[in-house]
Scaffold this motif. Structure first.
Motif, PDB file in Angstrom:
ATOM      1  N   GLU A 163     -11.834  49.962  59.676  1.00 22.43           N
ATOM      2  CA  GLU A 163     -12.272  48.571  59.454  1.00 22.43           C
ATOM      3  C   GLU A 163     -11.359  47.954  58.412  1.00 22.43           C
ATOM      4  N   LYS A 164     -10.868  46.752  58.693  1.00 28.58           N
ATOM      5  CA  LYS A 164     -10.120  46.017  57.671  1.00 28.58           C
ATOM      6  C   LYS A 164     -11.135  45.138  56.942  1.00 28.58           C
ATOM      7  N   GLY A 165     -11.571  45.650  55.785  1.00 26.47           N
ATOM      8  CA  GLY A 165     -12.694  45.052  55.081  1.00 26.47           C
ATOM      9  C   GLY A 165     -12.416  43.687  54.492  1.00 26.47           C
TER      10      GLY A 165
ATOM     11  N   ILE B 252      -1.407  43.525  59.903  1.00 24.94           N
ATOM     12  CA  ILE B 252      -1.470  44.583  60.918  1.00 24.94           C
ATOM     13  C   ILE B 252      -1.176  45.936  60.262  1.00 24.94           C
ATOM     14  N   LEU B 253      -2.070  46.871  60.508  1.00 21.14           N
ATOM     15  CA  LEU B 253      -1.849  48.247  60.071  1.00 21.14           C
ATOM     16  C   LEU B 253      -1.425  49.058  61.298  1.00 21.14           C
ATOM     17  N   LYS B 254      -0.252  49.676  61.211  1.00 21.63           N
ATOM     18  CA  LYS B 254       0.231  50.464  62.350  1.00 21.63           C
ATOM     19  C   LYS B 254      -0.132  51.926  62.138  1.00 21.63           C
TER      20      LYS B 254
ATOM     21  N   LEU C  28     -11.560  47.313  63.489  1.00 20.69           N
ATOM     22  CA  LEU C  28     -12.396  46.117  63.384  1.00 20.69           C
ATOM     23  C   LEU C  28     -11.676  45.151  62.454  1.00 20.69           C
ATOM     24  N   ALA C  29     -11.402  43.945  62.960  1.00 20.78           N
ATOM     25  CA  ALA C  29     -10.726  42.920  62.153  1.00 20.78           C
ATOM     26  C   ALA C  29     -11.653  41.710  62.044  1.00 20.78           C
ATOM     27  N   ASN C  30     -11.551  40.782  62.990  1.00 22.10           N
ATOM     28  CA  ASN C  30     -12.427  39.606  62.950  1.00 22.10           C
ATOM     29  C   ASN C  30     -13.742  39.800  63.704  1.00 22.10           C
ATOM     30  N   GLY C  31     -13.797  40.860  64.470  1.00 19.49           N
ATOM     31  CA  GLY C  31     -15.057  41.182  65.158  1.00 19.49           C
ATOM     32  C   GLY C  31     -15.179  40.626  66.562  1.00 19.49           C
ATOM     33  N   ALA C  32     -14.117  39.983  67.066  1.00 19.88           N
ATOM     34  CA  ALA C  32     -14.212  39.371  68.396  1.00 19.88           C
ATOM     35  C   ALA C  32     -14.431  40.426  69.484  1.00 19.88           C
ATOM     36  N   ALA C  33     -13.706  41.530  69.394  1.00 18.21           N
ATOM     37  CA  ALA C  33     -13.853  42.576  70.420  1.00 18.21           C
ATOM     38  C   ALA C  33     -15.284  43.107  70.417  1.00 18.21           C
ATOM     39  N   LEU C  34     -15.818  43.376  69.216  1.00 19.90           N
ATOM     40  CA  LEU C  34     -17.188  43.900  69.136  1.00 19.90           C
ATOM     41  C   LEU C  34     -18.206  42.883  69.653  1.00 19.90           C
TER      42      LEU C  34
ATOM     43  N   VAL D 110     -17.860  51.998  70.367  1.00 16.86           N
ATOM     44  CA  VAL D 110     -16.836  52.504  69.437  1.00 16.86           C
ATOM     45  C   VAL D 110     -15.512  51.777  69.678  1.00 16.86           C
ATOM     46  N   ASP D 111     -14.701  51.692  68.639  1.00 18.98           N
ATOM     47  CA  ASP D 111     -13.356  51.109  68.786  1.00 18.98           C
ATOM     48  C   ASP D 111     -12.463  51.644  67.672  1.00 18.98           C
ATOM     49  N   ASP D 112     -11.161  51.422  67.836  1.00 14.02           N
ATOM     50  CA  ASP D 112     -10.222  51.929  66.837  1.00 14.02           C
ATOM     51  C   ASP D 112     -10.229  51.065  65.577  1.00 14.02           C
TER      52      ASP D 112
HETATM   53  P1  5GP Z   1     -11.069  41.994  66.252  1.00  9.01           P
HETATM   54  O1  5GP Z   1     -11.556  41.638  67.601  1.00  9.01           O
HETATM   55  O2  5GP Z   1     -12.097  42.713  65.414  1.00  9.01           O
HETATM   56  O3  5GP Z   1     -10.439  40.839  65.530  1.00  9.01           O
HETATM   57  O4  5GP Z   1      -9.868  43.022  66.452  1.00  9.01           O
HETATM   58  C1  5GP Z   1     -10.125  44.297  66.965  1.00  9.01           C
HETATM   59  C2  5GP Z   1      -9.090  44.723  67.955  1.00  9.01           C
HETATM   60  O5  5GP Z   1      -7.778  44.282  67.584  1.00  9.01           O
HETATM   61  C3  5GP Z   1      -9.040  46.236  68.029  1.00  9.01           C
HETATM   62  O6  5GP Z   1      -9.534  46.612  69.295  1.00  9.01           O
HETATM   63  C4  5GP Z   1      -7.588  46.612  67.845  1.00  9.01           C
HETATM   64  O7  5GP Z   1      -7.065  47.046  69.068  1.00  9.01           O
HETATM   65  C5  5GP Z   1      -6.880  45.356  67.409  1.00  9.01           C
HETATM   66  N1  5GP Z   1      -6.501  45.352  65.977  1.00  9.01           N
HETATM   67  C6  5GP Z   1      -7.009  44.557  65.012  1.00  9.01           C
HETATM   68  N2  5GP Z   1      -6.409  44.742  63.849  1.00  9.01           N
HETATM   69  C7  5GP Z   1      -5.484  45.704  64.042  1.00  9.01           C
HETATM   70  C8  5GP Z   1      -4.532  46.341  63.172  1.00  9.01           C
HETATM   71  O8  5GP Z   1      -4.395  46.059  61.966  1.00  9.01           O
HETATM   72  N3  5GP Z   1      -3.759  47.294  63.739  1.00  9.01           N
HETATM   73  C9  5GP Z   1      -3.859  47.638  65.040  1.00  9.01           C
HETATM   74  N4  5GP Z   1      -3.061  48.615  65.487  1.00  9.01           N
HETATM   75  N5  5GP Z   1      -4.734  47.052  65.899  1.00  9.01           N
HETATM   76  C10 5GP Z   1      -5.547  46.089  65.401  1.00  9.01           C
END
Ligand code: 5GP
Length: 193
Positions: free
Chosen positions: A155-157, A19-21, A127-133, A123-125
């Protein structure tokens, strides 16, 4: 380094669990000038597309979507999260597993705010695993509308979302891509773009 990478380097903190804060400028306190710059940068990258709507997911994407929507002069729609199963037929629904909270939410958008003629910039803040997208893309597809692009602040590459979404053929623009980060040392390494 661009403006966002510099800010992450200065104020971002790395927590256990990948997690990046960024709570001092993006996720809790919000720096309005920085948001404006993010919106302008997305506008620059997607201005040739016939965008009619900006789509994000509550809550942390809303500020970025607002700044972006102002630049395009189009409405923003934020998908609402709901664990309730009592949804009426007037909604487009996707299921999304939250990266930060590890729970599954239904993500909903009213049929009244998205139609087949819409050209959507998602748009989003983060991107980690991509589930939200994937959930948001699913909603646009259910509406019969077009995803014209995707703009991500961070993006967390080293997590698979970016590869998955690019492999689907979407123009995905991430303003900062973190290639590695270390909770013990606090070191953050960005991808050269
Ligand atoms: P994903 O669905 O791509 O796994 O995660 C995306 C969502 O998780 C983003 O909308 C964001 O709110 C949250 N998220 C994922 N990784 C981080 C992170 O490292 N730091 C924060 N603050 N939020 C994250």
């Amino acid at each position: 380094m661009n403006f966002l990478e510099e800010r992450i380097k200065k104020e971002g903190t790395v927590k256990e669990g990948n997690i990046l804060k960024v709570d001092t400028f993006l996720n809790h306190q919000m720096d309005i000038d920085l948001l404006k710059q993010i919106g302008e940068e997305f506008h620059k990258r997607f201005e040739k597309k016939p965008i009619t709507k900006i789509l994000t997911i509550e809550a942390s994407g809303i500020a970025i979507a607002y700044a972006t929507a102002q630049c395009f002069n189009v409405p923003l729609v934020f998908a609402k999260k709901s664990q309730s199963i009592n949804l009426d037929g007037d909604m487009y629904v996707s299921e999304v597993e939250s990266f930060t909270h590890k729970i599954k939410n239904k993500v909903i958008v009213s049929k009244s705010v998205m139609s087949p003629t819409d050209h959507v910039l998602i748009v989003d803040d983060f991107l980690a695993n991509g589930a939200a997208l994937q959930g948001l893309i699913g909603i646009v597809q259910s509406a019969g509308a077009t995803v014209d692009g995707i703009g991500i602040a961070i993006e967390k590459g080293f997590q698979p979302g970016g590869v998955t979404i690019r492999n689907l053929g979407y123009q995905l623009e991430s303003l900062a891509i973190v290639d590695s980060m270390d909770a013990a040392t606090g070191e953050i390494v960005f991808r050269k773009q």
